[in-house]
Scaffold this active site. Structure first.
Site, mmCIF file in Angstrom:
data_model
loop_
_atom_site.group_PDB
_atom_site.id
_atom_site.type_symbol
_atom_site.label_atom_id
_atom_site.label_comp_id
_atom_site.label_asym_id
_atom_site.label_seq_id
_atom_site.Cartn_x
_atom_site.Cartn_y
_atom_site.Cartn_z
ATOM 1 N N SER A 140 0.838 -1.201 0.000
ATOM 2 C CA SER A 140 0.000 0.000 0.000
ATOM 3 C C SER A 140 0.874 1.254 0.000
ATOM 4 O O SER A 140 1.642 1.468 -0.935
ATOM 5 C CB SER A 140 -0.954 -0.046 1.199
ATOM 6 O OG SER A 140 -2.013 0.865 1.047
ATOM 7 N N ASP A 227 -9.815 -5.981 -3.776
ATOM 8 C CA ASP A 227 -9.254 -4.881 -2.984
ATOM 9 C C ASP A 227 -10.082 -3.624 -3.238
ATOM 10 O O ASP A 227 -10.097 -3.089 -4.343
ATOM 11 C CB ASP A 227 -7.794 -4.656 -3.385
ATOM 12 C CG ASP A 227 -7.062 -3.677 -2.471
ATOM 13 O OD1 ASP A 227 -7.725 -2.822 -1.860
ATOM 14 O OD2 ASP A 227 -5.830 -3.774 -2.379
ATOM 15 N N HIS A 263 -7.620 -6.036 0.897
ATOM 16 C CA HIS A 263 -6.441 -5.169 0.832
ATOM 17 C C HIS A 263 -5.274 -5.673 1.676
ATOM 18 O O HIS A 263 -4.112 -5.501 1.301
ATOM 19 C CB HIS A 263 -6.819 -3.750 1.277
ATOM 20 C CG HIS A 263 -5.710 -2.747 1.151
ATOM 21 N ND1 HIS A 263 -5.138 -2.412 -0.061
ATOM 22 C CD2 HIS A 263 -5.050 -2.008 2.093
ATOM 23 C CE1 HIS A 263 -4.183 -1.507 0.135
ATOM 24 N NE2 HIS A 263 -4.110 -1.248 1.432
#
Length: 285
Positions: A140, A227, A263
């Site tokens: 991320s 995600d 995610h």
């Protein structure tokens, strides 16, 4: 053995003269916060050992991952510890550290500061790893830190041994404007201008989409199909940009994971480890 059990308590020294006045204080922070998890096959050997043993272990031939986490919480979040365990069981050393301003680390989290942190940890690791390869793994927000660091190292003539980007975005501006919680404000008069002005003021970009154009390191992109925090379309776009830019197309690969991992939970995929090991072994053979 988790990261808490395998703390590398080594006193870290910068590879060169401090670039900023705050670097010396940062090394003290890393001394407290760096966690070194050894491959599980060596956990019995690691019990009771001192910092010298941990540093020497980095030269044992088992590949090394420098893990750069996302924007929420800290290195000891449950899904991050799960990933560390998976990698350790798969034969990797894992070095994880909270950036400045995260967890119990001191300082203000700026893009330049986080990038400096990643570069310093990577260079410190390479200086102690001998011929053992070192991989930057970003998740991320950490993907932006990873490509920023990799670009700087590439420009210095020291391309990183490999890069893994888990749930990457193209750049922070696009990712932020399309973040689910912010979408409801996009039609509010003046919101976009105010938001973008704030990001410009703080110099927040994390331009993955530009950085990958200058890289030559093996690059593996991992993304979950479901995600919703950083949608799959961003990972696909980044892969397209990288694949077009790389001279050696075999050095760039993308793997999409089926629904169920969202995610943060690719660490639960039964195919994650074999995917990463296969890619790295082919690149490093």
């Amino acid at each position: 053995m988790d990261a808490q059990d395998c703390q590398a308590a080594a006193t870290l020294e910068p590879p060169g003269p401090p670039a900023h006045g705050c670097v010396a204080a940062w090394w003290d922070m890393v001394d407290r916060n760096l966690r070194h998890t050894v491959p599980s096959c060596r956990e019995e050997d690691a019990k009771g050992k001192d910092r010298c043993w941990y540093e020497a272990a980095l030269r044992d031939g088992n590949p090394i991952v420098v893990y750069l986490h996302g924007s929420a919480q800290h290195r000891a979040a449950s899904h991050r510890l799960k990933l560390v365990k998976v990698l350790s069981d798969g034969g990797f050393h894992v070095l994880s550290v909270d950036y400045r301003g995260f967890g119990d680390s001191m300082g203000k989290p700026t893009e330049e500061g986080l990038t400096t942190d990643a570069i310093r940890v990577y260079e410190w690791t390479k200086a102690r790893s001998g011929i053992t390869p070192v991989c930057l793994w970003g998740h991320s927000l950490g993907t932006g830190v990873a490509t920023n660091a990799a670009k700087v190292l590439e420009e210095k003539g020291c391309p990183v041994d490999a890069i893994v980007l888990e749930a990457p975005f193209t750049n922070m501006w696009v990712a932020s404007i399309n973040y689910p919680l912010l979408k409801i404000y996009r039609n509010v008069p003046g919101f976009l201008r105010t938001f973008m002005d704030a990001m410009r003021k703080d110099k927040i970009v994390f331009p993955n989409d530009e950085n990958v154009k200058f890289l030559s390191s093996p690059l593996l992109i991992l993304h979950g199909e479901d995600d919703r925090t950083v949608p799959l379309e961003y990972g696909k776009k980044l892969y397209e940009i990288a694949h077009n830019a790389y001279r050696n197309k075999e050095r760039v690969k993308m793997v999409i994971f089926p629904p169920g991992f969202q995610h943060n939970l690719l660490c639960k995929s039964p195919t994650l480890l074999i995917t990463v090991r296969d890619f790295l072994s082919k690149q490093w053979s």
